[in-house]
Design an enzyme around this catalytic site. Structure first.
Site, PDB file in Angstrom:
ATOM      1  N   ASP A 129       0.856  -1.194   0.000  1.00 35.15           N
ATOM      2  CA  ASP A 129       0.000   0.000   0.000  1.00 35.15           C
ATOM      3  C   ASP A 129       0.891   1.243   0.000  1.00 35.15           C
ATOM      4  OD1 ASP A 129       0.900   0.224   2.624  1.00 35.15           O
ATOM      5  OD2 ASP A 129      -1.088   0.129   3.538  1.00 35.15           O
ATOM      6  N   HIS A 130       0.281   2.401   0.225  1.00 37.91           N
ATOM      7  CA  HIS A 130       1.048   3.656   0.199  1.00 37.91           C
ATOM      8  C   HIS A 130       2.154   3.675   1.255  1.00 37.91           C
ATOM      9  CE1 HIS A 130      -2.417   3.917   2.841  1.00 37.91           C
ATOM     10  NE2 HIS A 130      -1.763   4.783   3.583  1.00 37.91           N
ATOM     11  N   CYS A 140       2.990  -3.299   4.190  1.00 36.82           N
ATOM     12  CA  CYS A 140       2.141  -2.151   4.563  1.00 36.82           C
ATOM     13  C   CYS A 140       2.859  -1.425   5.704  1.00 36.82           C
ATOM     14  CB  CYS A 140       0.728  -2.602   4.926  1.00 36.82           C
ATOM     15  SG  CYS A 140       0.597  -3.772   6.293  1.00 36.82           S
ATOM     16  N   HIS A 182       8.607 -24.429   9.887  1.00 37.86           N
ATOM     17  CA  HIS A 182       7.446 -25.053  10.529  1.00 37.86           C
ATOM     18  C   HIS A 182       6.130 -24.744   9.825  1.00 37.86           C
ATOM     19  CE1 HIS A 182       9.352 -25.645  14.798  1.00 37.86           C
ATOM     20  NE2 HIS A 182      10.137 -26.071  13.823  1.00 37.86           N
ATOM     21  N   ARG A 199       8.179 -32.938   8.627  1.00 42.88           N
ATOM     22  CA  ARG A 199       7.473 -33.481   9.784  1.00 42.88           C
ATOM     23  C   ARG A 199       6.317 -32.560  10.215  1.00 42.88           C
ATOM     24  NH1 ARG A 199       9.393 -31.493  14.944  1.00 42.88           N
ATOM     25  NH2 ARG A 199      11.001 -29.927  14.618  1.00 42.88           N
ATOM     26  N   HIS A 200       6.306 -31.338   9.700  1.00 46.81           N
ATOM     27  CA  HIS A 200       5.226 -30.407  10.058  1.00 46.81           C
ATOM     28  C   HIS A 200       4.059 -30.452   9.066  1.00 46.81           C
ATOM     29  CE1 HIS A 200       7.250 -28.455  13.408  1.00 46.81           C
ATOM     30  NE2 HIS A 200       8.362 -28.592  12.701  1.00 46.81           N
TER      31      HIS A 200
HETATM   32  C1  RB5 Z   1      -2.046   2.550   6.495  1.00 50.07           C
HETATM   33  O1  RB5 Z   1      -1.993   3.764   7.154  1.00 50.07           O
HETATM   34  C2  RB5 Z   1      -1.834   1.409   7.478  1.00 50.07           C
HETATM   35  O2  RB5 Z   1      -2.953   1.240   8.274  1.00 50.07           O
HETATM   36  C3  RB5 Z   1      -1.492   0.132   6.755  1.00 50.07           C
HETATM   37  O3  RB5 Z   1      -0.353   0.344   5.988  1.00 50.07           O
HETATM   38  C4  RB5 Z   1      -1.150  -1.083   7.598  1.00 50.07           C
HETATM   39  O4  RB5 Z   1      -0.158  -0.793   8.540  1.00 50.07           O
HETATM   40  C5  RB5 Z   1      -2.243  -1.850   8.150  1.00 50.07           C
HETATM   41  O5  RB5 Z   1      -2.020  -2.910   8.771  1.00 50.07           O
END
Ligand code: RB5
Length: 144
Positions: A8-9, A65, A98, A131-132
């Protein structure tokens, strides 16, 4: 080896740095993450990577993220995905040995590029211990 990477961003910069590592290690990379820092929703990218893993387009997925937590929660909703938020040498090793994780997640707000490179070194060079397998099979039963 072929790896799909999504972000994501919050994960954009660390994604770019991770791609550098992967290419330096001759790993084919499929980038399906956002390439800007404009706000997006991490589940939209988790599903893209998860599907590339379950339809066997790639061998492994990486999701980034802010913390790696949201990405792992979302990816683990997809049947066949075993996503692990790895954060130190031991979890990087055991997630493969595992849990046979097929998606790993990182947090851009919790890890530096150098830490991620070390975690990848460990995860990619660790083998699954058969084994797992009976436990992996029990996870599959839960999915059914
Ligand atoms: C975005 O702000 C943030 O919530 C996302 O990148 C992430 O950390 C969510 O788990």
């Amino acid at each position: 080896m072929k790896i799909a990477i999504g972000n994501d961003h919050a994960g954009k910069l660390l994604k770019d740095e991770t791609v550098v590592y992967l290419k330096q290690h001759d790993i084919e990379v499929l980038n399906v993450g956002t390439d800007t820092e404009d706000d997006v929703d991490y589940p939209d990218y988790a599903i893209k990577v998860a599907e590339l893993v379950t339809n066997q387009t790639v061998d492994l997925g990486i999701l980034i993220c802010g913390t790696g937590i949201g990405m792992s929660i979302a990816a683990n909703k997809v049947k066949g995905i075993r996503a692990a938020n790895i954060y130190d040498k031991q979890t990087a090793m055991l997630a493969k040995k595992h849990n046979f994780a097929n998606v790993i997640t990182f947090g851009a707000r919790t890890h530096t590029k150098e830490q991620v490179y070390q975690l990848l070194d460990t995860f990619l060079h660790t083998e699954f211990e058969s084994r797992h397998l009976k436990r992996i099979d029990k996870i599959k039963e839960i999915e059914e």
